[in-house]
Enzyme design. Structure first.
Site, short mmCIF file in Angstrom:
data_model
loop_
_atom_site.label_atom_id
_atom_site.label_comp_id
_atom_site.label_asym_id
_atom_site.label_seq_id
_atom_site.Cartn_x
_atom_site.Cartn_y
_atom_site.Cartn_z
N GLU A 34 -8.65 -24.71 -3.57
CA GLU A 34 -9.66 -24.70 -4.62
C GLU A 34 -9.09 -24.14 -5.92
O GLU A 34 -7.99 -23.62 -5.97
CB GLU A 34 -10.86 -23.84 -4.19
CG GLU A 34 -12.13 -24.61 -3.86
CD GLU A 34 -12.86 -25.11 -5.10
OE1 GLU A 34 -12.27 -25.11 -6.19
OE2 GLU A 34 -14.02 -25.52 -4.98
N ASN A 121 -18.19 -18.70 -8.60
CA ASN A 121 -17.53 -19.84 -7.97
C ASN A 121 -16.55 -20.54 -8.89
O ASN A 121 -15.39 -20.76 -8.54
CB ASN A 121 -18.61 -20.81 -7.49
CG ASN A 121 -18.08 -21.99 -6.74
OD1 ASN A 121 -17.57 -22.95 -7.33
ND2 ASN A 121 -18.19 -21.96 -5.42
N ASN A 179 -22.12 -25.30 -9.04
CA ASN A 179 -20.73 -25.32 -8.58
C ASN A 179 -19.80 -25.53 -9.78
O ASN A 179 -19.77 -24.72 -10.69
CB ASN A 179 -20.58 -26.40 -7.50
CG ASN A 179 -19.44 -26.14 -6.56
OD1 ASN A 179 -18.36 -25.76 -6.97
ND2 ASN A 179 -19.67 -26.36 -5.27
N ASP A 233 -17.80 -31.34 -6.42
CA ASP A 233 -17.43 -29.93 -6.37
C ASP A 233 -16.94 -29.53 -7.76
O ASP A 233 -17.71 -29.27 -8.65
CB ASP A 233 -16.38 -29.70 -5.28
CG ASP A 233 -16.23 -28.24 -4.90
OD1 ASP A 233 -16.48 -27.38 -5.75
OD2 ASP A 233 -15.86 -27.95 -3.75
#
Length: 304
Positions: A34, A121, A179, A233
């Protein structure tokens, strides 16, 4: 669908790719890759391997991959501010931090109205220095991506940290699970993913578009695009304002008018993407276990 690593859905996508280019795997062995960020001053890319609680580093000059930081507070999203400093979302500390040029780490925000944030996030920095981030509960839902805990705020918000006042404000509170997020190149708009389908049956799996007002204010919020392959995402924007968003079957490219132009096909679901390289035309892709890349004839929007 062609036999290449691209799927053209609109003829305009043809100018965004080279069919002879191939998606390459630079590294594998992550549990959940990520938050990539390209650091031009050092010619390297950083990205998070969240469950393994580490940040990895890919060196552009040698192609070598090394551990940059471990433990890493279960880091997730990264970006650069306008001074080239790395800004990081940390599930473990439930905060947004900034690494100074001398290596020291400063906490930018960890609370809202006296209550701990959920688990920041993803993050971006506007040209005025304000820091925009999403705050879902993914990092406190279980011990897999952080430390299981009860949320104190009681909501999943999009937040803005004002660079002048140092105050953290909630700018959007109607997301199920906010997100990834990205500004348009002219900073007149902001795109924000809602991946609430992870927590709500039939929940959102879309990108919303807001108009930006001076300061930390948003207007609008209509759905810009919905995902038909898994969920969106992370995302990035190129110089022409096209969106490149991670999904289950690869990276989806959208025109600013909302048309899905095409896809970069990948062997595993995509969490997040980043433009990098000397010309910012190398698309770095965080798959589930791997760091992938492909070169394009388009360049990412400048961030510093």
């Amino acid at each position: 669908m062609s036999d290449s690593d691209f799927e053209i859905l609109d003829e305009r996508f043809s100018s965004c790719i080279r069919l002879s280019a191939q998606v390459e795997r630079l590294y594998t062995g992550c549990h959940w890759a990520e938050g990539p960020v390209y650091v031009p001053a050092g010619r390297y890319l950083l990205w998070s391997d969240i469950p393994n609680n580490r940040v990895l580093r890919w060196d552009e000059t040698s192609n070598a991959v090394s551990v940059f930081l471990q433990p890493a507070q279960f880091a997730n999203g990264h970006t650069l501010d306008r001074q080239g400093r790395v800004v990081r979302c940390e599930h473990g500390s439930r905060s947004v931090t900034r690494t100074e040029h001398d290596g020291t780490v400063a906490t930018l925000v960890s609370h809202y109205k006296g209550k701990r944030l959920n688990s920041p996030n993803d993050v971006i920095v506007k040209s005025d220095g304000s820091v925009w981030f999403t705050d879902p509960t993914y990092g406190i839902d279980t011990d897999y991506e952080g430390h299981a805990a009860e949320p104190e705020i009681g909501a999943c918000n999009v937040c803005c940290l004002d660079s002048q006042t140092g105050e953290c404000d909630v700018v959007a509170d109607d997301f199920v699970r906010p997100n990834g997020l990205a500004f348009s190149p002219d900073e007149q708009s902001i795109y924000i993913v809602d991946s609430g389908v992870t927590h709500l049956s039939g929940g959102p799996r879309h990108i919303r578009k807001f108009e930006l007002s001076p300061g930390c204010e948003l207007r609008g919020g209509q759905v810009f695009a919905s995902c038909e392959s898994g969920m969106f995402d992370g995302l990035r924007v190129d110089r022409q304002g096209r969106l490149w968003a991670g999904a289950a079957d690869g990276v989806h490219c959208y025109d600013p008018d909302g048309t899905l132009l095409g896809k970069v096909k990948t062997p595993e679901p995509v969490a997040n993407v980043e433009f990098g390289g000397p010309q910012r035309n190398q698309l770095f892709i965080c798959g589930t276990t791997s760091l992938l890349t492909v070169r394009l004839p388009v360049s990412g929007a400048r961030t510093i």
